[in-house]
Design a protein around this motif. Structure first.
Motif, PDB file in Angstrom:
ATOM      1  N   GLY A 121       0.827  -1.199   0.000  1.00 35.45           N
ATOM      2  CA  GLY A 121       0.000   0.000   0.000  1.00 35.45           C
ATOM      3  C   GLY A 121       0.861   1.248   0.000  1.00 35.45           C
ATOM      4  O   GLY A 121       2.081   1.183   0.202  1.00 35.45           O
ATOM      5  N   PHE A 122       0.229   2.382  -0.241  1.00 32.81           N
ATOM      6  CA  PHE A 122       0.942   3.654  -0.140  1.00 32.81           C
ATOM      7  C   PHE A 122       1.153   4.011   1.328  1.00 32.81           C
ATOM      8  O   PHE A 122       0.482   3.476   2.218  1.00 32.81           O
ATOM      9  CB  PHE A 122       0.164   4.755  -0.855  1.00 32.81           C
ATOM     10  N   ARG A 123       2.045   4.923   1.562  1.00 34.26           N
ATOM     11  CA  ARG A 123       2.461   5.229   2.927  1.00 34.26           C
ATOM     12  C   ARG A 123       1.272   5.621   3.804  1.00 34.26           C
ATOM     13  O   ARG A 123       1.150   5.165   4.931  1.00 34.26           O
ATOM     14  CB  ARG A 123       3.509   6.354   2.905  1.00 34.26           C
ATOM     15  N   GLY A 124       0.370   6.444   3.300  1.00 33.52           N
ATOM     16  CA  GLY A 124      -0.864   6.756   4.024  1.00 33.52           C
ATOM     17  C   GLY A 124      -0.603   7.332   5.405  1.00 33.52           C
ATOM     18  O   GLY A 124       0.347   8.091   5.625  1.00 33.52           O
ATOM     19  N   GLU A 125      -1.421   6.921   6.372  1.00 34.32           N
ATOM     20  CA  GLU A 125      -1.362   7.461   7.726  1.00 34.32           C
ATOM     21  C   GLU A 125      -0.378   6.677   8.602  1.00 34.32           C
ATOM     22  O   GLU A 125      -0.765   5.991   9.538  1.00 34.32           O
ATOM     23  CB  GLU A 125      -2.758   7.422   8.365  1.00 34.32           C
ATOM     24  N   MET A 126       0.902   6.772   8.290  1.00 36.12           N
ATOM     25  CA  MET A 126       1.952   6.174   9.135  1.00 36.12           C
ATOM     26  C   MET A 126       1.654   4.702   9.449  1.00 36.12           C
ATOM     27  O   MET A 126       1.450   4.319  10.592  1.00 36.12           O
ATOM     28  CB  MET A 126       2.104   6.978  10.423  1.00 36.12           C
ATOM     29  N   ARG A 127       1.648   3.864   8.414  1.00 37.34           N
ATOM     30  CA  ARG A 127       1.246   2.469   8.582  1.00 37.34           C
ATOM     31  C   ARG A 127       2.436   1.514   8.643  1.00 37.34           C
ATOM     32  O   ARG A 127       2.317   0.347   8.318  1.00 37.34           O
ATOM     33  CB  ARG A 127       0.292   2.095   7.452  1.00 37.34           C
ATOM     34  N   TYR A 128       3.586   2.040   9.044  1.00 32.52           N
ATOM     35  CA  TYR A 128       4.777   1.197   9.176  1.00 32.52           C
ATOM     36  C   TYR A 128       4.511   0.086  10.197  1.00 32.52           C
ATOM     37  O   TYR A 128       3.973   0.323  11.267  1.00 32.52           O
ATOM     38  CB  TYR A 128       5.981   2.040   9.621  1.00 32.52           C
ATOM     39  N   GLY A 129       4.896  -1.120   9.836  1.00 29.80           N
ATOM     40  CA  GLY A 129       4.657  -2.265  10.701  1.00 29.80           C
ATOM     41  C   GLY A 129       3.395  -3.005  10.310  1.00 29.80           C
ATOM     42  O   GLY A 129       3.358  -4.227  10.321  1.00 29.80           O
ATOM     43  N   LEU A 130       2.352  -2.249   9.967  1.00 30.38           N
ATOM     44  CA  LEU A 130       1.128  -2.881   9.483  1.00 30.38           C
ATOM     45  C   LEU A 130       1.278  -3.289   8.021  1.00 30.38           C
ATOM     46  O   LEU A 130       0.798  -4.345   7.609  1.00 30.38           O
ATOM     47  CB  LEU A 130      -0.061  -1.934   9.650  1.00 30.38           C
ATOM     48  N   LEU A 131       1.938  -2.447   7.234  1.00 31.70           N
ATOM     49  CA  LEU A 131       2.282  -2.783   5.854  1.00 31.70           C
ATOM     50  C   LEU A 131       3.778  -3.045   5.780  1.00 31.70           C
ATOM     51  O   LEU A 131       4.562  -2.423   6.495  1.00 31.70           O
ATOM     52  CB  LEU A 131       1.912  -1.638   4.902  1.00 31.70           C
ATOM     53  N   ASN A 132       4.179  -3.957   4.916  1.00 31.30           N
ATOM     54  CA  ASN A 132       5.615  -4.225   4.758  1.00 31.30           C
ATOM     55  C   ASN A 132       6.086  -4.064   3.320  1.00 31.30           C
ATOM     56  O   ASN A 132       7.250  -4.327   3.013  1.00 31.30           O
ATOM     57  CB  ASN A 132       5.964  -5.622   5.284  1.00 31.30           C
ATOM     58  N   ASP A 133       5.202  -3.652   2.437  1.00 26.90           N
ATOM     59  CA  ASP A 133       5.558  -3.297   1.065  1.00 26.90           C
ATOM     60  C   ASP A 133       4.983  -1.902   0.830  1.00 26.90           C
ATOM     61  O   ASP A 133       3.984  -1.726   0.163  1.00 26.90           O
ATOM     62  CB  ASP A 133       4.990  -4.324   0.085  1.00 26.90           C
ATOM     63  N   ILE A 134       5.646  -0.911   1.449  1.00 32.41           N
ATOM     64  CA  ILE A 134       5.123   0.456   1.474  1.00 32.41           C
ATOM     65  C   ILE A 134       5.684   1.234   0.288  1.00 32.41           C
ATOM     66  O   ILE A 134       6.893   1.274   0.071  1.00 32.41           O
ATOM     67  CB  ILE A 134       5.484   1.153   2.796  1.00 32.41           C
ATOM     68  N   ARG A 135       4.781   1.859  -0.458  1.00 29.36           N
ATOM     69  CA  ARG A 135       5.180   2.616  -1.642  1.00 29.36           C
ATOM     70  C   ARG A 135       4.983   4.118  -1.388  1.00 29.36           C
ATOM     71  O   ARG A 135       3.953   4.527  -0.850  1.00 29.36           O
ATOM     72  CB  ARG A 135       4.312   2.211  -2.843  1.00 29.36           C
ATOM     73  N   PRO A 136       5.949   4.942  -1.775  1.00 31.22           N
ATOM     74  CA  PRO A 136       5.707   6.385  -1.753  1.00 31.22           C
ATOM     75  C   PRO A 136       4.768   6.753  -2.892  1.00 31.22           C
ATOM     76  O   PRO A 136       4.785   6.112  -3.951  1.00 31.22           O
ATOM     77  CB  PRO A 136       7.100   6.978  -1.955  1.00 31.22           C
ATOM     78  N   LEU A 137       3.932   7.753  -2.694  1.00 32.40           N
ATOM     79  CA  LEU A 137       2.999   8.180  -3.723  1.00 32.40           C
ATOM     80  C   LEU A 137       3.497   9.473  -4.360  1.00 32.40           C
ATOM     81  O   LEU A 137       3.520  10.523  -3.722  1.00 32.40           O
ATOM     82  CB  LEU A 137       1.602   8.395  -3.129  1.00 32.40           C
ATOM     83  N   ASP A 138       3.922   9.366  -5.622  1.00 31.75           N
ATOM     84  CA  ASP A 138       4.310  10.534  -6.409  1.00 31.75           C
ATOM     85  C   ASP A 138       3.106  10.917  -7.271  1.00 31.75           C
ATOM     86  O   ASP A 138       2.846  10.295  -8.307  1.00 31.75           O
ATOM     87  CB  ASP A 138       5.524  10.200  -7.282  1.00 31.75           C
ATOM     88  N   LYS A 139       2.373  11.925  -6.833  1.00 31.78           N
ATOM     89  CA  LYS A 139       1.131  12.294  -7.522  1.00 31.78           C
ATOM     90  C   LYS A 139       1.384  12.845  -8.914  1.00 31.78           C
ATOM     91  O   LYS A 139       0.499  12.782  -9.776  1.00 31.78           O
ATOM     92  CB  LYS A 139       0.353  13.310  -6.682  1.00 31.78           C
ATOM     93  N   SER A 140       2.588  13.361  -9.161  1.00 31.23           N
ATOM     94  CA  SER A 140       2.887  13.864 -10.500  1.00 31.23           C
ATOM     95  C   SER A 140       3.071  12.717 -11.493  1.00 31.23           C
ATOM     96  O   SER A 140       2.744  12.849 -12.674  1.00 31.23           O
ATOM     97  CB  SER A 140       4.153  14.731 -10.473  1.00 31.23           C
ATOM     98  N   LYS A 141       3.559  11.585 -11.013  1.00 30.29           N
ATOM     99  CA  LYS A 141       3.724  10.416 -11.876  1.00 30.29           C
ATOM    100  C   LYS A 141       2.452   9.581 -11.954  1.00 30.29           C
ATOM    101  O   LYS A 141       2.244   8.840 -12.925  1.00 30.29           O
ATOM    102  CB  LYS A 141       4.868   9.539 -11.361  1.00 30.29           C
ATOM    103  N   LEU A 142       1.620   9.692 -10.926  1.00 27.10           N
ATOM    104  CA  LEU A 142       0.368   8.939 -10.870  1.00 27.10           C
ATOM    105  C   LEU A 142      -0.775   9.926 -10.639  1.00 27.10           C
ATOM    106  O   LEU A 142      -1.345  10.000  -9.552  1.00 27.10           O
ATOM    107  CB  LEU A 142       0.421   7.901  -9.740  1.00 27.10           C
ATOM    108  N   PRO A 143      -1.137  10.703 -11.662  1.00 31.48           N
ATOM    109  CA  PRO A 143      -2.117  11.775 -11.447  1.00 31.48           C
ATOM    110  C   PRO A 143      -3.550  11.285 -11.259  1.00 31.48           C
ATOM    111  O   PRO A 143      -4.346  11.960 -10.611  1.00 31.48           O
ATOM    112  CB  PRO A 143      -2.002  12.608 -12.729  1.00 31.48           C
ATOM    113  N   ARG A 144      -3.889  10.120 -11.814  1.00 38.20           N
ATOM    114  CA  ARG A 144      -5.272   9.644 -11.746  1.00 38.20           C
ATOM    115  C   ARG A 144      -5.422   8.598 -10.641  1.00 38.20           C
ATOM    116  O   ARG A 144      -4.491   7.854 -10.333  1.00 38.20           O
ATOM    117  CB  ARG A 144      -5.688   9.031 -13.086  1.00 38.20           C
TER     118      ARG A 144
END
Length: 347
Positions: A120-143
């Protein structure tokens, strides 16, 4: 040897739990992710956990193995209940969970399942709950759809060609719904109007404009059907009144699944930026999508048959529920004659 091969195949098969979104439009767009997952591994199994009311949508997506109704109320933490629900899925054999929601609380359930890969994307500080955390670059993923699909591929991989959603509607159920309401099957072209927008009035094209379109369609020999939830009943009723009762008012009279099937009988649809707009696009209808406070570059209808009406004023998009300037020019300046000309030019 055959038995050994089958066991090996079973161990390699991916079984993916998707934590789905809570909005109709977002769930429709999520089907693009499901299609990409199936393109990558055709034998993968996709289950989707989401609010119960989304299940009729999932039932019309052939890529989805099963929908899992989440019992939690909107916004509530329900920590113990989420852990308990996650534990109930522990032995389902999921190899990955993909999070299409960004909240901390929504990540509790998949962590409790013990699924080894939780994406999942980083979201609301989900470290530990997610272990494949992706940064969200809104310019590269506009939709929104780009962001959903990005979670279904490896990190830093380029986006594939994104397939459009396509809902598998039931004509038989649509005709049965009409029969249950003592309404004959249509013998003329049908125009669907979707005047609702749960987000707020800054996404609602004026009702008198919809009524003018309805009257013009009626004069062209078309039937006009009004779609909407129980919350939209005042709007559909007012359009029907303004159009001299020329419409079939389905507002509040159908469940979501039935509305999808009935919309599949329409020849064209005019809609605000709403969940039903995305449904119409996924049914491959000729669609005129009207945008006010929202951004068609962020959540466009995923269909080659869709035409977007958007003025792009200096104050747009504001993403507000009500017009902060009080004039609602982004919608009022899209005149009904413009929609009528566009509609009947295209049909």
């Amino acid at each position: 040897m055959a038995a050994v091969r089958q066991m090996t195949h079973a161990r390699q098969q991916e079984k993916i739990l998707v934590m789905g979104p809570s909005w109709v439009g977002d769930m429709v767009m999520a089907q693009s992710l499901f299609k990409v997952l199936k393109q990558q591994k055709s034998d993968c199994i996709i289950d989707v956990a989401a609010p119960a009311w989304t299940l009729p949508l999932l039932d019309r997506m052939p890529e989805v193995n099963s929908g899992i109704a989440l019992p939690f109320k909107h916004g509530e933490l329900a920590l113990k209940e989420r852990i308990r629900f996650g534990l109930s899925l522990k032995n389902h054999g999921y190899t990955q969970c993909i999070m299409l929601t960004n909240s901390l609380k929504s990540a509790i359930l998949p962590a409790a399942t013990g699924i080894r890969r939780r994406t999942g994307f980083r979201g609301e500080m989900r470290y530990g709950l997610l272990n494949d955390i992706r940064p969200l670059d809104k310019s590269k993923l506009p939709r929104t759809v780009d962001r959903f699909v990005a979670l279904g591929i490896e990190a830093d991989s380029p986006l594939p060609a994104i397939p459009n959603p396509h809902l598998a509607a039931s004509r038989d159920n649509a005709l049965a719904c009409l029969e249950n309401m003592y309404i004959p099957a249509p013998t003329a072209p049908v125009l669907g109007l979707c005047p609702g927008a749960e987000y707020g009035e800054a996404k609602r094209w004026p009702l008198e404009y919809y009524a003018e379109v309805a009257r013009a369609a009626h004069e062209h020999g078309w039937q006009v059907w009004l779609f909407g939830s129980e919350k939209d009943v005042p709007f559909t009723a007012e359009i029907n009144r303004l159009s001299n009762m020329a419409c079939l008012d389905l507002g509040g009279k159908t469940k979501l699944g039935d509305a999808i099937d009935l919309m599949s009988l329409c020849d064209a649809v005019v809609s605000n930026d709403s969940g039903l707009m995305h449904v119409a696009a996924a049914l491959d209808k000729k669609l005129i999508a009207i945008y006010g406070s929202s951004d068609p570059h962020h959540t466009p209808p995923m269909s080659s048959k869709a035409v977007i009406e958007y003025l792009g004023l200096e104050c747009s998009p504001c993403f507000q529920r009500e017009c902060p300037l009080g004039h609602l020019n982004c919608l009022k300046q899209i005149l009904p004659q413009q929609i009528i000309q566009n509609l009947f030019k295209r049909i």
